[in-house]
Scaffold this active site. Structure first.
Site, PDB file in Angstrom:
ATOM      1  N   GLU A 225       0.858  -1.193   0.000  1.00  0.00           N
ATOM      2  CA  GLU A 225       0.000   0.000   0.000  1.00  0.00           C
ATOM      3  C   GLU A 225       0.895   1.244   0.000  1.00  0.00           C
ATOM      4  O   GLU A 225       2.031   1.217   0.481  1.00  0.00           O
ATOM      5  CB  GLU A 225      -0.911  -0.056   1.244  1.00  0.00           C
ATOM      6  CG  GLU A 225      -1.874   1.085   1.417  1.00  0.00           C
ATOM      7  CD  GLU A 225      -2.909   1.253   0.315  1.00  0.00           C
ATOM      8  OE1 GLU A 225      -2.503   1.517  -0.830  1.00  0.00           O
ATOM      9  OE2 GLU A 225      -4.120   1.193   0.613  1.00  0.00           O
ATOM     10  N   ASP A 226       0.371   2.321  -0.550  1.00  0.00           N
ATOM     11  CA  ASP A 226       1.137   3.575  -0.561  1.00  0.00           C
ATOM     12  C   ASP A 226       1.052   4.287   0.783  1.00  0.00           C
ATOM     13  O   ASP A 226       2.053   4.738   1.326  1.00  0.00           O
ATOM     14  CB  ASP A 226       0.674   4.505  -1.694  1.00  0.00           C
ATOM     15  CG  ASP A 226      -0.847   4.706  -1.713  1.00  0.00           C
ATOM     16  OD1 ASP A 226      -1.566   4.028  -0.935  1.00  0.00           O
ATOM     17  OD2 ASP A 226      -1.320   5.530  -2.511  1.00  0.00           O
TER      18      ASP A 226
ATOM     19  N   ASP B 220      -3.890   5.791   6.356  1.00  0.00           N
ATOM     20  CA  ASP B 220      -4.304   7.048   6.991  1.00  0.00           C
ATOM     21  C   ASP B 220      -5.137   6.696   8.237  1.00  0.00           C
ATOM     22  O   ASP B 220      -4.588   6.449   9.297  1.00  0.00           O
ATOM     23  CB  ASP B 220      -5.083   7.841   5.939  1.00  0.00           C
ATOM     24  CG  ASP B 220      -5.468   9.235   6.387  1.00  0.00           C
ATOM     25  OD1 ASP B 220      -4.943   9.710   7.390  1.00  0.00           O
ATOM     26  OD2 ASP B 220      -6.323   9.850   5.718  1.00  0.00           O
TER      27      ASP B 220
ATOM     28  N   PHE C  13      -1.702  16.214   4.111  1.00  0.00           N
ATOM     29  CA  PHE C  13      -1.910  15.593   2.802  1.00  0.00           C
ATOM     30  C   PHE C  13      -0.628  15.604   1.976  1.00  0.00           C
ATOM     31  O   PHE C  13       0.066  16.617   1.888  1.00  0.00           O
ATOM     32  CB  PHE C  13      -3.025  16.333   2.061  1.00  0.00           C
ATOM     33  CG  PHE C  13      -3.528  15.576   0.871  1.00  0.00           C
ATOM     34  CD1 PHE C  13      -4.411  14.502   1.037  1.00  0.00           C
ATOM     35  CD2 PHE C  13      -3.115  15.907  -0.401  1.00  0.00           C
ATOM     36  CE1 PHE C  13      -4.859  13.790  -0.060  1.00  0.00           C
ATOM     37  CE2 PHE C  13      -3.570  15.202  -1.509  1.00  0.00           C
ATOM     38  CZ  PHE C  13      -4.446  14.141  -1.334  1.00  0.00           C
TER      39      PHE C  13
ATOM     40  N   ARG D 174       0.742  12.528  -9.597  1.00  0.00           N
ATOM     41  CA  ARG D 174       1.358  11.222  -9.299  1.00  0.00           C
ATOM     42  C   ARG D 174       2.769  11.101  -9.865  1.00  0.00           C
ATOM     43  O   ARG D 174       3.572  10.308  -9.370  1.00  0.00           O
ATOM     44  CB  ARG D 174       0.526  10.075  -9.910  1.00  0.00           C
ATOM     45  CG  ARG D 174      -0.874   9.927  -9.361  1.00  0.00           C
ATOM     46  CD  ARG D 174      -1.481   8.627  -9.917  1.00  0.00           C
ATOM     47  NE  ARG D 174      -2.928   8.575  -9.771  1.00  0.00           N
ATOM     48  CZ  ARG D 174      -3.575   8.097  -8.713  1.00  0.00           C
ATOM     49  NH1 ARG D 174      -2.899   7.654  -7.678  1.00  0.00           N
ATOM     50  NH2 ARG D 174      -4.892   8.051  -8.695  1.00  0.00           N
TER      51      ARG D 174
HETATM   52  P1  5GP Z   1      -7.570   5.211   5.059  1.00  0.00           P
HETATM   53  O1  5GP Z   1      -8.652   4.240   4.749  1.00  0.00           O
HETATM   54  O2  5GP Z   1      -6.372   4.568   5.742  1.00  0.00           O
HETATM   55  O3  5GP Z   1      -8.075   6.396   5.814  1.00  0.00           O
HETATM   56  O4  5GP Z   1      -7.109   5.863   3.707  1.00  0.00           O
HETATM   57  C1  5GP Z   1      -6.446   5.167   2.762  1.00  0.00           C
HETATM   58  C2  5GP Z   1      -6.461   5.868   1.430  1.00  0.00           C
HETATM   59  O5  5GP Z   1      -6.716   7.288   1.497  1.00  0.00           O
HETATM   60  C3  5GP Z   1      -5.101   5.738   0.804  1.00  0.00           C
HETATM   61  O6  5GP Z   1      -4.959   4.515   0.127  1.00  0.00           O
HETATM   62  C4  5GP Z   1      -5.072   6.925  -0.120  1.00  0.00           C
HETATM   63  O7  5GP Z   1      -5.687   6.616  -1.324  1.00  0.00           O
HETATM   64  C5  5GP Z   1      -5.901   7.989   0.593  1.00  0.00           C
HETATM   65  N1  5GP Z   1      -5.042   8.931   1.330  1.00  0.00           N
HETATM   66  C6  5GP Z   1      -4.949   9.086   2.670  1.00  0.00           C
HETATM   67  N2  5GP Z   1      -4.082  10.057   3.005  1.00  0.00           N
HETATM   68  C7  5GP Z   1      -3.597  10.530   1.835  1.00  0.00           C
HETATM   69  C8  5GP Z   1      -2.635  11.562   1.517  1.00  0.00           C
HETATM   70  O8  5GP Z   1      -2.044  12.248   2.364  1.00  0.00           O
HETATM   71  N3  5GP Z   1      -2.399  11.756   0.196  1.00  0.00           N
HETATM   72  C9  5GP Z   1      -3.007  11.038  -0.795  1.00  0.00           C
HETATM   73  N4  5GP Z   1      -2.685  11.337  -2.048  1.00  0.00           N
HETATM   74  N5  5GP Z   1      -3.915  10.088  -0.514  1.00  0.00           N
HETATM   75  C10 5GP Z   1      -4.204   9.829   0.778  1.00  0.00           C
END
Ligand code: 5GP
Length: 175
Positions: free
Chosen positions: A99-100, A103, A152, A165
């Site tokens: 995963e990238d 959050d 972010f 990207r």
């Molecule tokens: P979570 O379910 O953990 O809250 O969020 C996961 C997804 O939210 C990540 O896979 C990503 O797509 C998006 N996301 C959360 N924080 C960021 C951020 O700081 N930048 C970007 N580009 N995407 C984010």
């Protein structure tokens, strides 16, 4: 750097990202020595990280790519994400999810539960970035590139509304 209407400042350099990627790969090479893991990269955001990480993996292994999409209807257990493109049988496999960014952890919690339901032998997560302050779930991310503040970020595969990207470094929203 400007992406659409927002300004971003340099945050993680190409060198820092590559160094962290090599460190994560060497941990995985060690931990999965005796197995034939199946790596599952979550698109779109992780495509650059998955590519660089996978080049450093020296194991006998496979990789596959999935996308996530929300089901329209709510099930009794909440909104389950559909794993699009998962064609491999994951039963009794050692799965490593790439995963990238993690959050709140909502996405990863959901995905991990689904892999466990499919009878994997083991499942772990390697995430380039994690925001510990935002993490609201009890999700274990065993392999972490960087712990970052709750701001972010874009670049190196991560987008802002589809754009931004295509960089080798990672940028943070200018405050
Ligand atoms: P979570 O379910 O953990 O809250 O969020 C996961 C997804 O939210 C990540 O896979 C990503 O797509 C998006 N996301 C959360 N924080 C960021 C951020 O700081 N930048 C970007 N580009 N995407 C984010």
């Amino acid at each position: 750097m400007k992406v659409k209407d927002k300004n971003f400042v340099s945050y993680l350099s190409e060198e820092e990202i590559q160094k962290a990627t090599k460190r994560l790969a060497s941990q995985l090479n060690k931990d999965y020595k005796e197995t034939k893991p199946l790596f599952i990269a979550i698109l779109n955001g992780s495509f650059m990280f998955a590519s660089d990480l996978f080049k450093e993996i020296k194991l006998e292994c496979e990789i596959s790519f999935i996308k996530l999409s929300s089901y329209d209807e709510m099930s009794s257990t909440g909104n389950v994400l559909e794993l699009i493109g998962l064609n491999e049988n994951v039963f009794h496999r050692d799965v490593v999810i790439i995963e990238d960014i993690v959050d709140t952890g909502n996405t990863m919690k959901n995905v991990l539960e689904q892999f466990k339901d499919r009878g994997v032998k083991s499942v772990e997560v390697v995430s380039l970035l994690i925001k510990p302050e935002a993490l609201a779930n009890d999700v274990e991310v065993k392999y972490v590139g960087f712990e970052i503040p709750n701001k972010f970020v874009v670049g190196y595969g991560l987008d802002y509304d589809g754009f931004g990207r295509n960089t080798k470094a990672i940028y943070q929203l200018k405050s």
